[in-house]
Design a protein around this motif. Structure first.
Motif, PDB file in Angstrom:
ATOM      1  N   PRO A 273       0.832  -1.204   0.000  1.00 24.87           N
ATOM      2  CA  PRO A 273       0.000   0.000   0.000  1.00 24.87           C
ATOM      3  C   PRO A 273       0.870   1.259   0.000  1.00 24.87           C
ATOM      4  CG  PRO A 273       0.183  -0.810   2.227  1.00 24.87           C
ATOM      5  CD  PRO A 273       0.946  -1.787   1.350  1.00 24.87           C
ATOM      6  N   ARG A 274       0.326   2.317  -0.556  1.00 24.35           N
ATOM      7  CA  ARG A 274       0.989   3.621  -0.565  1.00 24.35           C
ATOM      8  C   ARG A 274       0.003   4.673  -0.068  1.00 24.35           C
ATOM      9  NH1 ARG A 274       6.681   3.704  -1.921  1.00 24.35           N
ATOM     10  NH2 ARG A 274       7.039   1.473  -2.102  1.00 24.35           N
ATOM     11  N   ALA A 275       0.490   5.878   0.140  1.00 22.04           N
ATOM     12  CA  ALA A 275      -0.349   6.915   0.753  1.00 22.04           C
ATOM     13  C   ALA A 275      -1.654   7.131  -0.007  1.00 22.04           C
ATOM     14  CB  ALA A 275       0.441   8.218   0.855  1.00 22.04           C
ATOM     15  N   TRP A 276      -1.587   7.121  -1.357  1.00 19.12           N
ATOM     16  CA  TRP A 276      -2.805   7.400  -2.130  1.00 19.12           C
ATOM     17  C   TRP A 276      -3.855   6.291  -2.021  1.00 19.12           C
ATOM     18  CZ3 TRP A 276      -3.845   3.901  -5.967  1.00 19.12           C
ATOM     19  CH2 TRP A 276      -2.769   3.180  -6.510  1.00 19.12           C
ATOM     20  N   ASP A 277      -3.488   5.149  -1.432  1.00 16.41           N
ATOM     21  CA  ASP A 277      -4.474   4.105  -1.142  1.00 16.41           C
ATOM     22  C   ASP A 277      -5.331   4.459   0.067  1.00 16.41           C
ATOM     23  OD1 ASP A 277      -3.904   1.992  -3.078  1.00 16.41           O
ATOM     24  OD2 ASP A 277      -1.987   1.763  -2.052  1.00 16.41           O
ATOM     25  N   LYS A 278      -4.903   5.445   0.847  1.00 15.14           N
ATOM     26  CA  LYS A 278      -5.510   5.736   2.149  1.00 15.14           C
ATOM     27  C   LYS A 278      -6.073   7.155   2.223  1.00 15.14           C
ATOM     28  CE  LYS A 278      -4.184   1.643   3.551  1.00 15.14           C
ATOM     29  NZ  LYS A 278      -5.159   0.570   3.877  1.00 15.14           N
ATOM     30  N   ILE A 279      -6.657   7.651   1.132  1.00  9.51           N
ATOM     31  CA  ILE A 279      -7.225   9.000   1.106  1.00  9.51           C
ATOM     32  C   ILE A 279      -8.484   9.026   1.977  1.00  9.51           C
ATOM     33  CG2 ILE A 279      -8.118  10.860  -0.339  1.00  9.51           C
ATOM     34  CD1 ILE A 279      -6.672   9.430  -2.725  1.00  9.51           C
ATOM     35  N   LEU A 280      -8.485   9.919   2.961  1.00  5.80           N
ATOM     36  CA  LEU A 280      -9.588   9.995   3.913  1.00  5.80           C
ATOM     37  C   LEU A 280     -10.658  10.974   3.433  1.00  5.80           C
ATOM     38  CD1 LEU A 280      -7.413  10.184   7.156  1.00  5.80           C
ATOM     39  CD2 LEU A 280      -8.527   8.151   6.206  1.00  5.80           C
ATOM     40  N   LEU A 281     -11.906  10.677   3.752  1.00  7.10           N
ATOM     41  CA  LEU A 281     -13.001  11.572   3.411  1.00  7.10           C
ATOM     42  C   LEU A 281     -13.043  12.739   4.392  1.00  7.10           C
ATOM     43  CD1 LEU A 281     -15.541  12.080   1.665  1.00  7.10           C
ATOM     44  CD2 LEU A 281     -16.837  10.791   3.390  1.00  7.10           C
ATOM     45  N   THR A 282     -13.144  13.954   3.872  1.00  4.27           N
ATOM     46  CA  THR A 282     -13.241  15.144   4.721  1.00  4.27           C
ATOM     47  C   THR A 282     -14.456  15.978   4.307  1.00  4.27           C
ATOM     48  OG1 THR A 282     -11.896  16.557   3.262  1.00  4.27           O
ATOM     49  CG2 THR A 282     -10.728  15.224   4.918  1.00  4.27           C
TER      50      THR A 282
END
Length: 294
Positions: free
Chosen positions: A96-105
């Motif tokens: 996994p990389r950071a763009w796999d973990k985009i959080l909803l805001t």
């Protein structure tokens, strides 16, 4: 000028001898911004040197980074790129990389409601976190542009069908078109028949299919538009389809007639293919001279 949000992967394409900034949504955003559109990126990077360089690139290219999250638990995205003798690319996408973990805001949801279009791909939905964020954003978008990027094993039939049914505009390459048509039960052989089959099954009025060096076909409000491509010496194909899409979107959202829009987009895609990397600088003068040589 249009207000457009691009969602998904921002990363580094790692070639045998160098690294270049990439990621399909970032490439589309770069081309959209180059035409004077107001572009925002929703993504995530790691708290590392490569992430800092990506932020610098986005800011330098007038792409808003207000919604690019910095995650300390994950590294910035990287993709190992291999090119064959014809310049065609294959990809090994780290996970996994950071763009796999985009959080909803809440801020991102407000942004989407106030923009003309949301551009997204299938690759950003390979992880549950980014997928769930994307699904929520899509519900609030006015005009939804789905750019398939079928990179095995990073997609499922269920995700593709969900996003296609949500989309107002879908972009395929020809291989993707035939694969998805088969999944949707098509019995047809021709590109046009399969394109219309997908349009009917997904209730989508705007679909574009790229055909590499042979140009593209655009279905727009029931009518087909064609460009047979431009003859260039291909250096590498990385990002050519993304620049094509960014150019096409920019033209169509500005109410350019579809035939002129697809001719323009094919020219930009060809100019990218004869250059190194995904995001070469291309001026309006170069595009005009390429389309209408003296």
């Amino acid at each position: 000028m249009s207000r457009i949000v691009c969602f998904g992967e921002v990363l580094w394409d790692v070639f045998p001898k160098e690294k270049k900034i990439g990621g399909a949504p970032l490439n589309v955003a770069s081309r959209l911004s180059s035409f004077g559109n107001e572009v925002s990126m929703i993504s995530a990077i790691g708290a590392d040197e490569w992430g800092e360089k990506l932020l610098h690139y986005l800011n330098e290219n007038k792409i808003s980074t207000a919604h690019v999250q910095i995650l300390h638990k994950y590294k910035t995205g990287k993709v190992k790129v291999s090119l064959d003798a014809k310049g065609s690319a294959t990809y090994n996408i780290k996970q996994p990389r950071a763009w796999d973990k985009i959080l909803l805001t809440d801020e991102a949801l407000e942004l989407i409601k106030d923009t003309d279009a949301l551009v997204f791909g299938s690759l950003a939905a390979r992880d549950e976190t980014s997928k769930n964020t994307l699904y929520s954003l899509v519900e609030s978008a006015k005009y939804k542009i789905f750019d398939l990027n079928l990179r095995p094993p990073h997609y499922t039939k269920e995700v593709l069908f969900h996003l296609m049914n949500e989309a107002d505009f879908i972009k395929f390459n020809d291989d993707e078109l035939y694969e998805v048509s088969k999944l949707l039960g098509s019995k047809f052989n021709s590109l046009e028949q399969n394109l219309k089959h997908i349009a009917e099954k997904t209730n989508t009025k705007h679909i574009c299919v790229t055909k590499g060096s042979h140009g593209a076909v655009l279905l727009y409000n029931g009518k087909l538009f064609y460009n047979s491509g431009y003859l260039v010496k291909v250096v590498d194909t990385v990002g050519a389809g993304d620049s094509f899409l960014g150019s096409l979107i920019s033209q169509l959202l500005s109410n350019t007639e579809p035939q002129k829009a697809i001719d323009f987009a094919c020219a930009v895609g060809a100019l990218v293919a004869e250059s190194e990397g995904a995001n070469p600088k291309i001026s309006a003068v170069e595009i005009e001279r390429f389309i209408n040589p003296k």
